[in-house]
Design an enzyme around this catalytic site. Structure first.
Site, PDB file in Angstrom:
ATOM      1  N   GLY A 245      -2.985  14.646   3.486  1.00 13.73           N
ATOM      2  CA  GLY A 245      -1.865  15.577   3.462  1.00 13.73           C
ATOM      3  C   GLY A 245      -1.903  16.527   4.631  1.00 13.73           C
ATOM      4  O   GLY A 245      -2.948  16.717   5.253  1.00 13.73           O
ATOM      5  N   PRO A 247      -1.876  19.979   6.846  1.00 11.46           N
ATOM      6  CA  PRO A 247      -2.708  21.171   6.676  1.00 11.46           C
ATOM      7  C   PRO A 247      -2.063  22.143   5.674  1.00 11.46           C
ATOM      8  O   PRO A 247      -0.857  22.318   5.685  1.00 11.46           O
ATOM      9  CB  PRO A 247      -2.730  21.791   8.070  1.00 11.46           C
ATOM     10  CG  PRO A 247      -2.401  20.696   8.993  1.00 11.46           C
ATOM     11  CD  PRO A 247      -1.543  19.735   8.257  1.00 11.46           C
ATOM     12  N   GLY A 250      -3.394  21.940   0.329  1.00 13.09           N
ATOM     13  CA  GLY A 250      -4.300  22.181  -0.786  1.00 13.09           C
ATOM     14  C   GLY A 250      -5.314  21.075  -1.031  1.00 13.09           C
ATOM     15  O   GLY A 250      -5.733  20.861  -2.157  1.00 13.09           O
ATOM     16  N   LYS A 251      -5.741  20.406   0.022  1.00 11.38           N
ATOM     17  CA  LYS A 251      -6.719  19.330  -0.163  1.00 11.38           C
ATOM     18  C   LYS A 251      -8.077  19.914  -0.566  1.00 11.38           C
ATOM     19  O   LYS A 251      -8.694  19.465  -1.526  1.00 11.38           O
ATOM     20  CB  LYS A 251      -6.854  18.514   1.136  1.00 11.38           C
ATOM     21  CG  LYS A 251      -5.539  17.871   1.543  1.00 11.38           C
ATOM     22  CD  LYS A 251      -5.668  17.070   2.816  1.00 11.38           C
ATOM     23  CE  LYS A 251      -5.907  17.918   4.044  1.00 11.38           C
ATOM     24  NZ  LYS A 251      -4.765  18.760   4.447  1.00 11.38           N
ATOM     25  N   HIS A 468      25.521  32.651  22.498  1.00 12.89           N
ATOM     26  CA  HIS A 468      24.636  31.485  22.372  1.00 12.89           C
ATOM     27  C   HIS A 468      24.489  31.089  20.903  1.00 12.89           C
ATOM     28  O   HIS A 468      24.718  29.939  20.526  1.00 12.89           O
ATOM     29  CB  HIS A 468      23.273  31.824  22.987  1.00 12.89           C
ATOM     30  CG  HIS A 468      22.283  30.710  22.940  1.00 12.89           C
ATOM     31  ND1 HIS A 468      21.965  29.956  24.043  1.00 12.89           N
ATOM     32  CD2 HIS A 468      21.530  30.204  21.918  1.00 12.89           C
ATOM     33  CE1 HIS A 468      21.071  29.046  23.708  1.00 12.89           C
ATOM     34  NE2 HIS A 468      20.784  29.181  22.415  1.00 12.89           N
ATOM     35  N   GLU A 469      24.147  32.068  20.086  1.00  9.35           N
ATOM     36  CA  GLU A 469      23.947  31.755  18.666  1.00  9.35           C
ATOM     37  C   GLU A 469      25.253  31.349  18.004  1.00  9.35           C
ATOM     38  O   GLU A 469      25.280  30.465  17.148  1.00  9.35           O
ATOM     39  CB  GLU A 469      23.318  32.947  17.927  1.00  9.35           C
ATOM     40  CG  GLU A 469      21.944  33.358  18.432  1.00  9.35           C
ATOM     41  CD  GLU A 469      20.922  32.226  18.442  1.00  9.35           C
ATOM     42  OE1 GLU A 469      21.081  31.261  17.678  1.00  9.35           O
ATOM     43  OE2 GLU A 469      19.975  32.288  19.249  1.00  9.35           O
ATOM     44  N   ASP A 543      15.911  24.898  23.299  1.00 12.56           N
ATOM     45  CA  ASP A 543      16.942  23.934  22.915  1.00 12.56           C
ATOM     46  C   ASP A 543      16.842  22.685  23.770  1.00 12.56           C
ATOM     47  O   ASP A 543      16.875  21.565  23.263  1.00 12.56           O
ATOM     48  CB  ASP A 543      18.344  24.539  23.108  1.00 12.56           C
ATOM     49  CG  ASP A 543      18.584  25.697  22.158  1.00 12.56           C
ATOM     50  OD1 ASP A 543      17.944  25.726  21.101  1.00 12.56           O
ATOM     51  OD2 ASP A 543      19.418  26.564  22.491  1.00 12.56           O
TER      52      ASP A 543
HETATM   53  P1  ADP Z   1      -6.002  22.053   3.205  1.00 10.94           P
HETATM   54  O1  ADP Z   1      -7.432  21.836   2.889  1.00 10.94           O
HETATM   55  O2  ADP Z   1      -5.111  20.947   2.743  1.00 10.94           O
HETATM   56  O3  ADP Z   1      -5.702  22.434   4.619  1.00 10.94           O
HETATM   57  P2  ADP Z   1      -6.370  24.285   1.503  1.00 10.94           P
HETATM   58  O4  ADP Z   1      -6.929  23.596   0.331  1.00 10.94           O
HETATM   59  O5  ADP Z   1      -7.314  24.990   2.383  1.00 10.94           O
HETATM   60  O6  ADP Z   1      -5.499  23.298   2.372  1.00 10.94           O
HETATM   61  O7  ADP Z   1      -5.242  25.270   0.989  1.00 10.94           O
HETATM   62  C1  ADP Z   1      -5.170  26.592   1.410  1.00 10.94           C
HETATM   63  C2  ADP Z   1      -4.744  27.491   0.277  1.00 10.94           C
HETATM   64  O8  ADP Z   1      -3.415  27.205  -0.136  1.00 10.94           O
HETATM   65  C3  ADP Z   1      -5.569  27.324  -0.971  1.00 10.94           C
HETATM   66  O9  ADP Z   1      -6.705  28.111  -0.927  1.00 10.94           O
HETATM   67  C4  ADP Z   1      -4.628  27.774  -2.065  1.00 10.94           C
HETATM   68  O10 ADP Z   1      -4.710  29.156  -2.231  1.00 10.94           O
HETATM   69  C5  ADP Z   1      -3.268  27.442  -1.506  1.00 10.94           C
HETATM   70  N1  ADP Z   1      -2.710  26.254  -2.147  1.00 10.94           N
HETATM   71  C6  ADP Z   1      -2.453  25.077  -1.551  1.00 10.94           C
HETATM   72  N2  ADP Z   1      -1.909  24.209  -2.433  1.00 10.94           N
HETATM   73  C7  ADP Z   1      -1.841  24.836  -3.600  1.00 10.94           C
HETATM   74  C8  ADP Z   1      -1.389  24.452  -4.906  1.00 10.94           C
HETATM   75  N3  ADP Z   1      -0.888  23.254  -5.144  1.00 10.94           N
HETATM   76  N4  ADP Z   1      -1.462  25.370  -5.876  1.00 10.94           N
HETATM   77  C9  ADP Z   1      -1.979  26.577  -5.643  1.00 10.94           C
HETATM   78  N5  ADP Z   1      -2.426  27.009  -4.457  1.00 10.94           N
HETATM   79  C10 ADP Z   1      -2.354  26.154  -3.438  1.00 10.94           C
HETATM   80 ZN    ZN Z   2      19.638  28.043  21.322  1.00  9.70          ZN
END
Ligand code: ADP
Ligand code: ZN
Length: 659
Positions: A245, A247, A250-251, A468-469, A543
């Site tokens: 997944g 970054p 929540g891995k 522009h916007e 852009d």
């Molecule tokens: P990864 O390892 O995928 O980069 P992390 O596990 O370090 O991500 O996640 C960072 C923080 O995000 C966690 O410490 C948690 O607080 C929050 N987080 C991520 N996913 C969830 C989830 N499904 N539920 C609750 N908190 C989450």
């Molecule tokens: Zn623009």
């Protein structure tokens, strides 16, 4: 009013992995003791010895016949022993008493250094020539090892080199703690462990959403809790589980939750820590990690960023040698093969690039179970918000569903960040509870960098930005295949001067018309400037970059240009990333360039048509922007009428920003 302090309770302890490594005092004490002992020993022998000069020694002691013995140490210094009787003389009273002032000092009593032994011997000979035999001093020679200075002179350069190494490899910011660990523990892995007493505080309950993934990992939890249920039937539990997944999805959180839920020790190490600075360290770290985990079965090993060691071997052309990585990977494979699947050690690994992993890692018996953690959808975001709102004190009027709808494309980590940021914002303005406005500010801050109202922009510049916007907004509003606009702002944020936020729908497939319309909308800002001011400005850099990349992707990778046809030069293996050769001929290269230009010009032309046709609306919108600075969908609707295509509620969209 200390109620504010109590109320705004940011729960810093929520994120256990950020616990700083504390610098243990042990090493300091050891060094201190060592130093003191060294001092003690080096001074012990000559507790009561005074330095003296050669002339003084000669006239006042030697020629007076007071010297009993001269000890030449290491050919470089001389220690003088005074006769026992002579010590009673007044001039020797400083050196006559022993260590504690009671006994008679046995000597040596004086010392001085000499330049050359030969010269000294000659001078001594001359000086003593006229002395009576009994008054002559005996000369002895002595070789003394000063092993302290020896050791220091050996160790010091070593330490210096190590420090330098550390400094170079770890960057300037390396903390003392890190320095200590890499200096003294290299070769050992540094897994942080939550022993069964103080377990990983995270449990499955703390992981919001991801129902499927959770069901899968619960199986692992069950096994860790009651392995006999599975082994009784001859079932084998997977040894290796790969969490895939982006970054922040929540891995690590998930792996921790598994350990916490099962109540088993959690050993974690990041892939980049394996390959650190010394050759051969990676493999020994792997061995060490597995040994530690095996001592504490059942247990969980977690390897973050496994792609750093598990990249496909042998293919990438890289300047850096891959030997270290290879040996680390081989060791990892050997360890994984080496233990009985039912031994109770489960290896979890995380990556955001499963496609570049070495196939050997994914073979059965290794990381054969894959769990995908995607960016959360709206309901999941709502659930994650609820988890992170729990420790916060917030206004009951805050609508969690609204927050979830405002944060498409946010990862779990981003949401945790929003909650914390909102609490900080509220605390800064001394509120009693965090309200919706604080959350909105926190979200804005994360989407577009810090809001900087203080950036000074001249009125004429402001007008250019407004047009522009407005150009982006009008083209976006009139085109059928682009995502609905939700907000246009000319308040500078971070490095951008303004922005148009729109809410993309979730889609896995993008058609050619959608691509063309996106290009057109991205060019809308610059085109408006051209039409109104008759010249373009530098404000469209982002852009143009986006447009160019998108156009090249369409032509070279997606087969969306008829001239190139159904050919893609995309390389999903990533192998040719650092290759030096283009996979196409010179002629094809030229054709690609021509096609890209044609496509971009077509989009540009389209934007020009739309904006000239709706010139009045463009002016009105720019005026409105200059006046209000931020306008929302409702304002746009009032001005431009309902959009051709209405917003459809979608599941997994990403809030995009055109600057
Ligand atoms: P990864 O390892 O995928 O980069 P992390 O596990 O370090 O991500 O996640 C960072 C923080 O995000 C966690 O410490 C948690 O607080 C929050 N987080 C991520 N996913 C969830 C989830 N499904 N539920 C609750 N908190 C989450
Ligand atoms: Zn623009």
């Amino acid at each position: 009013m200390n109620s504010e302090k109590d109320n705004i309770n940011v729960n810093w302890n929520k994120i256990p992995e950020q616990k700083p490594r504390t610098f243990s005092g042990k090493w300091v004490y050891a060094l201190l003791i060592l130093g003191i002992t060294a001092l003690f020993f080096s001074n012990f022998g000559h507790s009561n010895m005074e330095e003296i000069t050669w002339p003084k020694f000669k006239t006042e002691m030697l020629l007076k016949g007071d010297v009993s013995r001269i000890d030449v140490v290491n050919k470089e210094s001389v220690e003088v022993y005074i006769k026992k009787d002579s010590l009673k003389k007044e001039k020797y009273k400083n050196v006559s008493s022993g260590l504690f002032g009671k006994t008679l000092n046995p000597g040596p009593h004086y010392y001085f250094t000499i330049g050359s032994l030969e010269v000294f011997e000659q001078q001594l000979e001359v000086a003593q020539a006229n002395l009576a035999d009994k008054d002559r001093a005996i000369i002895t020679y002595n070789k003394r090892e000063n092993w302290w200075s020896n050791i220091l002179s050996w160790v010091f350069p070593f330490v210096l080199v190590l420090l330098l190494w550390n400094f170079l490899f770890k960057g300037m910011g390396s903390s003392i703690g890190k320095m200590r660990s890499s200096l003294f523990d290299f070769g050992k892995s540094k897994p942080e462990e939550y022993g069964s007493g103080k377990l990983s505080p995270v449990t499955i309950k703390d992981v919001a959403g991801y129902e499927e993934a959770k069901t899968e990992v619960m199986e692992v939890v069950e096994f860790l809790k009651q392995p006999q249920h599975f082994t009784r039937l001859g079932a084998k539990i997977p040894k290796g589980i790969l969490l895939i997944g982006a970054p922040g999805t929540g891995k690590t959180h998930m792996a921790r939750a598994v350990a916490g839920e099962a109540g088993v020790p959690f050993f974690s190490l990041s892939g980049s820590e394996f390959i650190e600075m010394f050759v051969g360290v990676g493999a020994s770290r792997v061995r060490d990690l597995f040994n530690k985990a095996k001592e504490k079965v059942p247990s969980i090993i977690f390897i973050d960023e496994i792609d750093t060691i598990g990249r496909m071997r042998g293919k990438a052309i890289s300047i850096q040698t891959n030997d270290e990585r290879d040996s680390t990977l081989n060791q990892l494979l050997a360890e994984m093969d080496g233990f009985d699947p039912n031994a109770g050690v489960i290896v979890m690994a995380a990556t955001n690039r499963a496609d570049i992993l070495d196939p050997a890692l994914l073979r059965p018996g290794r990381f054969d179970r894959h769990i995908y953690l995607e960016l959360p959808n709206k309901q999941e975001r709502e659930a994650i918000f609820k988890v992170h709102l729990k420790p916060l004190l917030f206004d009951k009027k805050v609508n969690v569903e609204f927050l979830a709808s405002q944060t498409p494309g946010f990862s779990g980590a981003d949401i945790a960040n929003v909650c914390n940021e909102a609490a900080l914002i509220a605390a800064r303005s001394k509120k009693n509870a965090i309200d919706t406005e604080d959350f909105s500010k926190a979200i804005d801050r994360l989407v577009g960098g810090l809001e900087k109202k203080s950036t000074i922009i001249s009125l004429s510049e402001k007008k250019v930005i407004a047009y522009h916007e407005a150009g982006h907004a009008i083209t976006g509003w009139m085109l059928k295949h682009v995502d609905p606009l939700v907000k246009v702002s000319i308040i500078p944020r971070g490095k951008s001067l303004g922005g148009a936020w729109y809410l993309p729908e979730e889609r896995k497939i993008i058609t050619r018309s959608q691509f063309m319309d996106s290009l057109c909308m991205a060019l809308g800002g610059r085109t408006a400037e051209e039409i109104v001011f008759k010249e373009a400005s530098s404000g469209a850099l982002d852009d143009l970059e986006k447009v160019t990349k998108l156009a090249y992707t369409m032509v070279a990778n997606l087969g969306l240009s008829e001239k190139i046809g159904c050919i893609s030069f995309y390389d999903s293996t990533g192998v040719s990333e650092n290759g030096f050769q283009k996979p196409f001929s010179e002629a094809t290269g030229q054709l690609i360039d021509v096609e890209v230009r044609r496509i971009v010009e077509e989009a540009h032309e389209n934007a020009r048509n739309i904006l000239t046709q709706h010139r009045d609306k463009l002016d009105q919108l720019a005026e409105l922007l200059l006046e209000k600075e931020v306008i929302y969908k409702e304002d746009l609707e009032a001005l431009l009428g309902k959009r051709v295509k209405e917003i459809t509620e979608s599941k997994n969209h990403q809030l995009l920003l055109t600057e």
